[in-house]
Design a protein around this motif. Structure first.
Motif, PDB file in Angstrom:
ATOM      1  N   GLU B 201       2.640  -7.649  -2.545  1.00 45.12           N
ATOM      2  CA  GLU B 201       3.222  -6.449  -2.089  1.00 45.12           C
ATOM      3  C   GLU B 201       4.860  -6.494  -2.203  1.00 45.12           C
ATOM      4  O   GLU B 201       5.205  -5.415  -2.128  1.00 45.12           O
ATOM      5  N   GLY B 202       5.464  -7.557  -2.494  1.00 47.24           N
ATOM      6  CA  GLY B 202       6.807  -7.589  -2.733  1.00 47.24           C
ATOM      7  C   GLY B 202       7.651  -6.917  -1.501  1.00 47.24           C
ATOM      8  O   GLY B 202       7.039  -7.335  -0.445  1.00 47.24           O
ATOM      9  N   PHE B 203       8.508  -6.161  -1.794  1.00 43.89           N
ATOM     10  CA  PHE B 203       9.537  -5.628  -0.512  1.00 43.89           C
ATOM     11  C   PHE B 203       8.576  -4.572   0.110  1.00 43.89           C
ATOM     12  O   PHE B 203       9.098  -4.609   1.290  1.00 43.89           O
ATOM     13  N   LYS B 204       7.512  -4.143  -0.425  1.00 43.45           N
ATOM     14  CA  LYS B 204       6.886  -3.143   0.346  1.00 43.45           C
ATOM     15  C   LYS B 204       6.277  -3.985   1.566  1.00 43.45           C
ATOM     16  O   LYS B 204       6.153  -3.260   2.533  1.00 43.45           O
ATOM     17  N   GLY B 205       5.930  -5.195   1.399  1.00 41.90           N
ATOM     18  CA  GLY B 205       5.095  -5.909   2.554  1.00 41.90           C
ATOM     19  C   GLY B 205       6.314  -6.567   3.437  1.00 41.90           C
ATOM     20  O   GLY B 205       5.999  -6.141   4.780  1.00 41.90           O
ATOM     21  N   VAL B 206       7.410  -7.182   3.007  1.00 42.08           N
ATOM     22  CA  VAL B 206       8.480  -7.673   3.692  1.00 42.08           C
ATOM     23  C   VAL B 206       9.156  -6.759   4.324  1.00 42.08           C
ATOM     24  O   VAL B 206       9.358  -6.878   5.509  1.00 42.08           O
ATOM     25  N   GLY B 207       9.325  -5.576   3.789  1.00 45.43           N
ATOM     26  CA  GLY B 207      10.304  -4.378   4.650  1.00 45.43           C
ATOM     27  C   GLY B 207       9.577  -3.473   5.209  1.00 45.43           C
ATOM     28  O   GLY B 207       9.938  -2.438   5.435  1.00 45.43           O
ATOM     29  N   LYS B 208       7.986  -3.719   5.719  1.00 46.44           N
ATOM     30  CA  LYS B 208       7.635  -2.609   6.517  1.00 46.44           C
ATOM     31  C   LYS B 208       7.956  -2.870   7.970  1.00 46.44           C
ATOM     32  O   LYS B 208       8.315  -3.936   8.493  1.00 46.44           O
ATOM     33  N   ARG B 209       7.717  -1.485   8.549  1.00 46.83           N
ATOM     34  CA  ARG B 209       7.880  -1.359   9.953  1.00 46.83           C
ATOM     35  C   ARG B 209       6.998  -2.080  10.819  1.00 46.83           C
ATOM     36  O   ARG B 209       5.900  -2.460  10.481  1.00 46.83           O
ATOM     37  N   TYR B 210       7.310  -2.410  11.894  1.00 40.96           N
ATOM     38  CA  TYR B 210       6.412  -3.544  12.918  1.00 40.96           C
ATOM     39  C   TYR B 210       5.256  -2.559  13.125  1.00 40.96           C
ATOM     40  O   TYR B 210       4.222  -3.236  13.364  1.00 40.96           O
ATOM     41  N   ALA B 211       5.461  -1.197  13.140  1.00 37.32           N
ATOM     42  CA  ALA B 211       4.343  -0.290  13.567  1.00 37.32           C
ATOM     43  C   ALA B 211       3.043  -0.654  12.386  1.00 37.32           C
ATOM     44  O   ALA B 211       1.981  -0.447  12.940  1.00 37.32           O
ATOM     45  N   ASP B 212       3.609  -1.085  11.268  1.00 36.72           N
ATOM     46  CA  ASP B 212       2.741  -1.102  10.181  1.00 36.72           C
ATOM     47  C   ASP B 212       2.081  -2.576  10.191  1.00 36.72           C
ATOM     48  O   ASP B 212       1.687  -2.965   9.003  1.00 36.72           O
ATOM     49  N   ARG B 213       2.306  -3.494  11.158  1.00 31.30           N
ATOM     50  CA  ARG B 213       2.058  -4.600  11.026  1.00 31.30           C
ATOM     51  C   ARG B 213       0.510  -5.047  10.378  1.00 31.30           C
ATOM     52  O   ARG B 213      -0.246  -4.489  11.273  1.00 31.30           O
ATOM     53  N   TYR B 214       0.357  -6.061   9.710  1.00 27.69           N
ATOM     54  CA  TYR B 214      -1.072  -6.521   9.239  1.00 27.69           C
ATOM     55  C   TYR B 214      -1.664  -5.673   8.444  1.00 27.69           C
ATOM     56  O   TYR B 214      -2.710  -5.452   8.523  1.00 27.69           O
ATOM     57  N   LYS B 215      -1.092  -4.500   7.977  1.00 21.98           N
ATOM     58  CA  LYS B 215      -1.560  -3.484   7.297  1.00 21.98           C
ATOM     59  C   LYS B 215      -1.001  -3.864   5.770  1.00 21.98           C
ATOM     60  O   LYS B 215      -0.184  -3.557   5.451  1.00 21.98           O
ATOM     61  N   LEU B 216      -2.136  -4.295   4.875  1.00 24.37           N
ATOM     62  CA  LEU B 216      -1.650  -4.893   3.538  1.00 24.37           C
ATOM     63  C   LEU B 216      -1.061  -3.423   2.853  1.00 24.37           C
ATOM     64  O   LEU B 216      -1.939  -2.496   2.610  1.00 24.37           O
ATOM     65  N   GLN B 217      -0.014  -3.640   1.930  1.00 29.48           N
ATOM     66  CA  GLN B 217       0.550  -2.685   1.323  1.00 29.48           C
ATOM     67  C   GLN B 217      -0.255  -2.595  -0.263  1.00 29.48           C
ATOM     68  O   GLN B 217      -1.050  -3.499  -0.408  1.00 29.48           O
ATOM     69  N   ARG B 218       0.172  -1.629  -0.826  1.00 25.34           N
ATOM     70  CA  ARG B 218      -0.454  -1.517  -2.206  1.00 25.34           C
ATOM     71  C   ARG B 218      -0.145  -2.917  -3.087  1.00 25.34           C
ATOM     72  O   ARG B 218       1.158  -3.322  -2.952  1.00 25.34           O
ATOM     73  N   PHE B 219      -0.964  -3.411  -3.879  1.00 23.02           N
ATOM     74  CA  PHE B 219      -0.831  -4.438  -4.858  1.00 23.02           C
ATOM     75  C   PHE B 219      -0.125  -4.246  -6.223  1.00 23.02           C
ATOM     76  O   PHE B 219      -0.560  -4.991  -7.119  1.00 23.02           O
ATOM     77  N   GLY B 220       0.754  -3.541  -6.171  1.00 21.13           N
ATOM     78  CA  GLY B 220       1.325  -3.181  -7.636  1.00 21.13           C
ATOM     79  C   GLY B 220       0.365  -2.946  -8.476  1.00 21.13           C
ATOM     80  O   GLY B 220      -0.806  -2.248  -8.212  1.00 21.13           O
ATOM     81  N   ARG B 221       0.728  -3.278  -9.652  1.00 20.58           N
ATOM     82  CA  ARG B 221      -0.226  -2.940 -10.998  1.00 20.58           C
ATOM     83  C   ARG B 221      -1.422  -4.215 -11.173  1.00 20.58           C
ATOM     84  O   ARG B 221      -1.849  -4.134 -12.179  1.00 20.58           O
ATOM     85  N   GLY B 222      -1.216  -4.953 -10.183  1.00 27.89           N
ATOM     86  CA  GLY B 222      -2.173  -6.155 -10.392  1.00 27.89           C
ATOM     87  C   GLY B 222      -1.694  -7.072 -11.463  1.00 27.89           C
ATOM     88  O   GLY B 222      -2.601  -7.766 -11.874  1.00 27.89           O
ATOM     89  N   GLY B 223      -0.372  -7.386 -11.619  1.00 30.26           N
ATOM     90  CA  GLY B 223      -0.020  -8.216 -12.671  1.00 30.26           C
ATOM     91  C   GLY B 223      -0.335  -9.511 -12.532  1.00 30.26           C
ATOM     92  O   GLY B 223      -0.669 -10.317 -13.276  1.00 30.26           O
TER      93      GLY B 223
END
Lengths: 357, 337
Positions: B201-223
């Motif tokens: 998830e990278g920064f999309k995961g670390v930098g998400k709001r508290y309201a979005d907690r435990y909702k996995l973000q996109r997994f990029g290109r799957g590198g």
């Protein structure tokens, strides 16, 4: 194969840059090899007197690389070893402009001459691991296929990229010539005298604050061995030449018993520029970049192709330390004494605490 | 002569102890530590003993001081090994892991399950969810894995290049075994049989709001999947619950982030209002669960097939998401015991 040389080993070899340490030692080493008939050392300047003794069996030719064209063809030269590179600008010899003239224009002229030499079948060019540039997105270990992500800030790094570009062009135009490009890590050893060895020879060495780069060195004797094998054997391609293993800068400084002084990076770049303009020290942005990013290369291609493993970075550095032990500030013995003193001190304090009871 | 003195005399006599650090016998006086021992004047006389010998057998503090000094001496003379990525196992174990251990045991009361799913030897790719504004979850995961795993394996983290841009932080990252998240490094580590930790998830995961907690973000290109496929490495999904609450991010001041060239500028209930105090993480309860590994050895040829890569990335993502939900059910109160 061409007459005059045993298969593989060339008959007539031209070595450029014999006026300097690496060129003189390579030429002397090749001249001592019975498989090679003639070794011609090319350098426009007379050799440094400390290397003159080495060049007894080397035929010296004092021409610059620009007038090499007819010379290579007339003498039926089989192999050219191009070592005449300047790694840092020397204010006494024209500074950066002269350095670029020598590195880039000199290589262009040499390659033009090589292209017109009909009997040439081997070209060995000295390059550097600076070819990988320096960027924060770089992988930790460079293989020969890694492309630089950013053009280096330092003059030497840029020259190296240009030189390798010209060699690629030469390879296209003369596919019959075996072209070997050797990307050397910084040289070190008991006798080598380079920007980095002078750096580590000081008692107090400046480092970049918050950075502890991973360094690799190659022992100068191993570099000579690889160059020698490149001449007498056939190893087309580009190879990293470095001692396996890694030392971080702080570790190297501690092993050498020196004291590192961290300097903020912009300050160091500025200080390097100032020192350069004042004429002392030859540290440039090449060194600053190395001390920020570090540089580690993969040497499996070299080991596979040459069947030779250079001594490790740590062992090469140890050899350098032994020769420069005089400048050490913090030695193992002193650390031993200090820790003993602390232990004894604790014992005495405890004895004093115990005494009143 | 007192008991311990005799004991030492004997020890020297029969030459059993060459090393001065003698463990106390069962009959050693229990109170002899930290200088609070009865006076024993004969010990102070310069005797035949080696001055390097700490005062008595079983003296914990002498041993600790001697060990610490030996460690310092080794560090100061550069007598240690660093691998080609800059990983310094000695420093990591002596300095960084003890700090993290205190944090995850005492402060976060971390519970770990499924650690047996991490391979005991050979390469493995540990893929986790990322959260918490500051990437503390990655550091805790590496310390937890080292402490709880039977083979005490090191987790080699892959970090964003921002980490390696910042002075000091870049060197701490390298010394603890992290490297830049890029294909050459990931594959090099996996090929040399290391355990690699990645947070797609990278920064999309670390930098998400508290309201979005435990909702996995996109997994990029799957590198990360491509790297695993190319090396035939099993993927171990891991779900981390608790890191979302340590710095609950209420808002993100985007202009300030752009100005400072950061991916986000967090506002939490305590930061920046309380200044440095705002840097203290809230004491949430952490649960970490390692899931059964996803084998990839049979798919080595499909590393360039986007369909296979996306499907596998989705499978891993779904596994982590479901595990997160089940862990959250086990932990009704984020700040519970």
């Amino acid at each position: 194969m061409t007459p005059g040389g045993t298969p593989g080993a060339p008959g007539v070899v031209v070595v450029t840059g014999v006026g300097r340490y690496l060129g003189a030692h390579v030429a002397a080493r090749l001249a001592a090899d019975p498989r090679i008939e003639r070794v011609l050392g090319v350098d426009p300047a007379p050799p440094n007197p400390e290397f003159a003794g080495l060049l007894g069996r080397v035929e010296r030719v004092r021409i610059d690389l620009g007038s090499l064209g007819g010379f290579l063809a007339d003498l039926d030269v089989d192999a050219v070893v191009h070592l005449a590179l300047v790694t840092a600008p020397d204010p006494q010899q024209g500074g950066r402009a002269a350095m670029k003239e020598q590195n880039v224009i000199g290589t262009m002229q040499l390659l033009a001459a090589c292209q017109r030499a009909p009997r040439l079948r081997k070209l060995i060019v000295r390059s550097s691991t600076a070819a990988y540039g320096a960027s924060f997105r770089d992988p930790a270990v460079f293989t020969e296929e890694t492309e630089p992500r950013e053009v280096p800030r330092g003059g030497f790094g840029r020259d190296i990229l240009d030189i390798e570009g010209y060699v690629r062009g030469f390879r296209r135009r003369r596919p019959d010539v075996v072209a070997t490009v050797l990307r050397f890590a910084p040289f070190i050893g008991s006798t080598a005298n380079t920007t980095l060895t002078r750096y580590f020879a000081q008692p107090i060495v400046p480092t970049v604050f918050g950075r502890d780069p991973r360094l690799q060195f190659v022992h100068i004797d191993d570099a000579l061995e690889v160059l020698h094998r490149s001449v007498v054997e056939e190893h087309p391609g580009t190879y990293n030449v470095a001692g396996p293993g890694v030392l971080t800068l702080s570790q190297a400084i501690r092993r050498a018993g020196r004291v590192g002084v961290p300097v903020l990076e912009p300050g160091l770049s500025g200080a390097a520029a100032l020192a350069r303009s004042l004429g002392f020290g030859r540290y440039g942005l090449d060194q600053v970049d190395l001390f920020v990013h570090g540089r580690v290369v993969d040497t499996t291609a070299l080991e596979r192709e040459y069947g030779f493993t250079p001594r490790s970075t740590a062992a090469a550095f140890d050899d350098f330390i032994r020769a420069h032990a005089g400048g050490a500030v913090v030695t193992r013995e002193r650390l031993e004494v200090a820790s003993q003193a602390i232990l004894d001190g604790i014992r005495q304090v405890r004895a004093a605490v115990r005494e009143p009871r | 002569m007192t008991g311990p003195g005799e004991e030492r005399g004997r020890a020297h006599g029969d030459g059993r102890y060459d090393v001065p650090l003698i463990v106390a016998g069962p009959d050693a006086e229990p109170a002899r530590r930290n200088g609070h021992r009865p006076a024993e004047p004969h010990r102070l006389e310069p005797g035949p003993r080696d001055p390097a010998v700490p005062d008595g057998p079983g003296d914990v503090w002498d041993r600790r001081v001697a060990t610490a000094l030996a460690f310092l001496r080794r560090r100061l003379s550069g007598d240690y090994q660093v691998d080609e990525f800059g990983f310094d196992p000695e420093l990591t174990e002596a300095v960084f892991h003890p700090l993290l251990r205190r944090l995850y045991r005492g402060w976060f009361r971390t519970e770990v399950t499924g650690v047996e799913h991490v391979p005991a030897e050979g390469a493995g790719l540990v893929v986790g969810n990322h959260s918490g504004t500051v990437a503390l979850d990655a550091l805790v995961l590496s310390a937890v894995l080292h402490d709880h795993h039977s083979a005490h394996r090191y987790l080699r983290l892959l970090g964003a290049d921002l980490v390696f841009r910042v002075p000091v932080m870049s060197e701490i990252a390298r010394k603890t075994g992290a490297t830049v998240a890029c294909h050459p490094d990931a594959e090099r580590l996996l090929r040399s049989g290391e355990l690699v930790g990645v947070f797609p998830e990278g920064f999309k995961g670390v930098g998400k709001r508290y309201a979005d907690r435990y909702k996995l973000q996109r997994f990029g290109r799957g590198g990360f999947v491509a790297a695993a496929l190319r090396t035939g490495t099993p993927i171990v999904p891991v779900a981390i619950v608790g890191a979302e609450e340590i710095y609950p991010m209420l808002a993100d001041i985007k202009p300030l982030a752009r100005l400072l060239k950061l991916p986000y500028f967090p506002v939490t209930p305590t930061f920046p209002w309380l200044g440095p105090l705002g840097l203290v993480p809230l004491p949430s309860k952490w649960l970490i669960e390692f899931c059964p590994p996803v084998p990839t050895a049979h798919l080595t040829d499909s590393a360039d097939d986007p369909l296979v890569v996306f499907n596998l990335a989705d499978q891993v993502r779904e596994t982590i998401q479901q595990t997160l939900y089940s862990l959250l059910e086990r932990r009704p109160d984020p700040f519970g015991p």
